[in-house]
Scaffold this motif. Structure first.
Motif, PDB file in Angstrom:
ATOM      1  N   MET A   1      31.929  37.037  52.551  1.00 54.50           N
ATOM      2  CA  MET A   1      31.518  37.264  51.165  1.00 54.50           C
ATOM      3  C   MET A   1      32.325  36.364  50.231  1.00 54.50           C
ATOM      4  N   THR A   2      31.679  35.812  49.221  1.00 53.30           N
ATOM      5  CA  THR A   2      32.362  34.848  48.348  1.00 53.30           C
ATOM      6  C   THR A   2      32.194  35.197  46.875  1.00 53.30           C
ATOM      7  N   TRP A   3      32.201  36.485  46.560  1.00 53.79           N
ATOM      8  CA  TRP A   3      32.041  36.933  45.179  1.00 53.79           C
ATOM      9  C   TRP A   3      33.092  36.332  44.258  1.00 53.79           C
ATOM     10  N   LEU A   4      34.276  36.067  44.785  1.00 54.09           N
ATOM     11  CA  LEU A   4      35.421  35.730  43.936  1.00 54.09           C
ATOM     12  C   LEU A   4      35.878  34.283  44.095  1.00 54.09           C
ATOM     13  N   ASN A   5      35.046  33.430  44.631  1.00 57.33           N
ATOM     14  CA  ASN A   5      35.413  32.029  44.813  1.00 57.33           C
ATOM     15  C   ASN A   5      35.859  31.388  43.501  1.00 57.33           C
ATOM     16  N   GLY A   6      36.993  30.691  43.537  1.00 57.23           N
ATOM     17  CA  GLY A   6      37.483  29.974  42.375  1.00 57.23           C
ATOM     18  C   GLY A   6      38.297  30.817  41.422  1.00 57.23           C
ATOM     19  N   LEU A   7      38.449  32.107  41.706  1.00 60.21           N
ATOM     20  CA  LEU A   7      39.200  33.003  40.827  1.00 60.21           C
ATOM     21  C   LEU A   7      40.602  33.240  41.374  1.00 60.21           C
ATOM     22  N   THR A   8      41.492  33.660  40.474  1.00 58.69           N
ATOM     23  CA  THR A   8      42.862  33.978  40.859  1.00 58.69           C
ATOM     24  C   THR A   8      43.146  35.439  40.555  1.00 58.69           C
ATOM     25  N   ALA A   9      43.783  36.118  41.502  1.00 57.35           N
ATOM     26  CA  ALA A   9      44.123  37.537  41.340  1.00 57.35           C
ATOM     27  C   ALA A   9      45.628  37.735  41.455  1.00 57.35           C
ATOM     28  N   LEU A  10      46.158  38.624  40.642  1.00 54.41           N
ATOM     29  CA  LEU A  10      47.545  39.067  40.735  1.00 54.41           C
ATOM     30  C   LEU A  10      47.528  40.536  41.135  1.00 54.41           C
ATOM     31  N   VAL A  11      48.172  40.860  42.251  1.00 54.03           N
ATOM     32  CA  VAL A  11      48.221  42.235  42.741  1.00 54.03           C
ATOM     33  C   VAL A  11      49.669  42.695  42.746  1.00 54.03           C
ATOM     34  N   THR A  12      49.980  43.755  42.000  1.00 54.65           N
ATOM     35  CA  THR A  12      51.342  44.280  41.982  1.00 54.65           C
ATOM     36  C   THR A  12      51.511  45.330  43.075  1.00 54.65           C
ATOM     37  N   GLY A  13      52.741  45.490  43.529  1.00 51.56           N
ATOM     38  CA  GLY A  13      53.003  46.445  44.602  1.00 51.56           C
ATOM     39  C   GLY A  13      52.248  46.078  45.865  1.00 51.56           C
ATOM     40  N   ALA A  14      52.221  44.780  46.183  1.00 49.89           N
ATOM     41  CA  ALA A  14      51.353  44.292  47.260  1.00 49.89           C
ATOM     42  C   ALA A  14      52.091  44.019  48.569  1.00 49.89           C
ATOM     43  N   ALA A  15      53.300  44.533  48.707  1.00 52.52           N
ATOM     44  CA  ALA A  15      54.049  44.287  49.935  1.00 52.52           C
ATOM     45  C   ALA A  15      53.524  45.100  51.108  1.00 52.52           C
ATOM     46  N   ARG A  16      52.826  46.193  50.804  1.00 55.21           N
ATOM     47  CA  ARG A  16      52.352  47.067  51.886  1.00 55.21           C
ATOM     48  C   ARG A  16      51.256  47.981  51.359  1.00 55.21           C
ATOM     49  N   GLY A  17      50.688  48.789  52.218  1.00 54.17           N
ATOM     50  CA  GLY A  17      49.757  49.840  51.822  1.00 54.17           C
ATOM     51  C   GLY A  17      48.532  49.337  51.097  1.00 54.17           C
TER      52      GLY A  17
ATOM     53  N   GLY B   1      48.216  48.015  48.136  1.00 55.96           N
ATOM     54  CA  GLY B   1      48.379  46.705  47.500  1.00 55.96           C
ATOM     55  C   GLY B   1      48.161  45.561  48.465  1.00 55.96           C
ATOM     56  N   ALA B   2      48.722  45.668  49.671  1.00 57.51           N
ATOM     57  CA  ALA B   2      48.527  44.630  50.679  1.00 57.51           C
ATOM     58  C   ALA B   2      47.064  44.554  51.087  1.00 57.51           C
ATOM     59  N   ALA B   3      46.425  45.705  51.263  1.00 63.27           N
ATOM     60  CA  ALA B   3      45.010  45.729  51.634  1.00 63.27           C
ATOM     61  C   ALA B   3      44.151  45.094  50.545  1.00 63.27           C
ATOM     62  N   ALA B   4      44.507  45.353  49.278  1.00 65.17           N
ATOM     63  CA  ALA B   4      43.759  44.761  48.166  1.00 65.17           C
ATOM     64  C   ALA B   4      43.912  43.241  48.160  1.00 65.17           C
TER      65      ALA B   4
END
Length: 253
Positions: free
Chosen positions: A1-17, A19-22
């Motif tokens: 799936m390529t819904w988000l091609n060319g976009l940038t995301a910042l995910v906080t609390g992303a070391a595990r759980g 956040g990591a899955a997101a």
């Protein structure tokens, strides 16, 4: 799936759980991802996993309760990728205890990370998003917003996230920014393992107990929440804003 091609995301609390899955799901959908957490080693592990699956990610170490660190982190992400269209506010902590045993620091730590941290991060990111007149913000709340024994602090913070989400949607909507929240129920993560230890039961037994009470007859997985986050971060949800989606398998309808 390529819904988000060319976009940038910042995910906080992303070391595990969650956040990591997101981070993994957003990267799989085409986004470049900045993985933010206090845990530098955890950030690196998530980045490595994203890259092993063909995605692009960078680690960002910052304390979301520190305005200076948040500002520098957001600036670094924009410098690295040139844009920033998606923010997932997932950083969170629990300090569970009954009211008579709850300390002031138990209360303040949860409020600082969930509410102050979310406020600071959105305030920093919205400057970029309003200039480009486009953005997707997804905040993490919890079904605990409806109340839960031993979690007065977490429940208050979770409810606050929902009020903050609605207010931000009203303010930022005219600039093309969607703001929504997801409120997970029981998701099998380190946080629920910690709750199991507090209750004095094995994590597996607690999961079995919750699954029996849940209409869908299972507990949630981080990937379930990540899927909802990815949807809200995409233009498939372009006319959805100010909403909180409960992901609890029907346990608290």
């Amino acid at each position: 799936m390529t819904w988000l091609n060319g976009l940038t995301a910042l995910v906080t609390g992303a070391a595990r759980g969650i956040g990591a899955a997101a981070a993994l799901r957003l990267a799989a959908d085409g986004a470049s991802v900045a993985v933010l957490d206090l845990d530098e080693g955890g950030c690196a592990a998530t980045v490595a996993l994203v890259e092993s699956r063909g995605g692009r990610a960078v680690p960002v170490t910052a304390d979301v309760t520190d305005a200076g660190q948040v500002g520098k982190a957001v600036a670094a992400v924009v410098d690295e990728f040139g844009t920033l269209e998606i923010l997932v506010n997932n950083a969170g902590v629990t300090r569970d205890n009954l009211l008579q045993k709850m300390t002031e620091s138990d209360w303040e730590d949860v409020m600082a990370v969930h509410l102050r941290g979310m406020f600071l991060t959105v305030r920093a990111v919205q400057r970029q998003m309003t200039e480009q007149r486009y953005g997707k913000i997804v905040n993490l709340s919890a079904v605990t917003a409806l109340g839960n024994r031993g979690q007065a602090n977490y429940a208050a913070a979770s409810a606050g996230v929902q009020g903050l989400t609605r207010s931000l949607a009203i303010e930022l909507g005219p600039f093309g920014i969607n703001v929504n929240a997801v409120a997970p129920g029981f998701i099998a993560t380190e946080l629920t393992a910690r709750s199991a230890r507090r209750l004095g039961v094995p994590h597996e037994h607690l999961q079995e107990r919750v699954a029996e009470e849940t209409p869908l007859q299972r507990v949630g997985r981080p990937e379930d929440v990540a899927a909802a986050i990815a949807f809200l971060a995409s233009d498939q949800a372009s006319f959805i804003t100010g909403q909180t989606i409960y992901l609890d398998g029907g346990l608290r309808l």
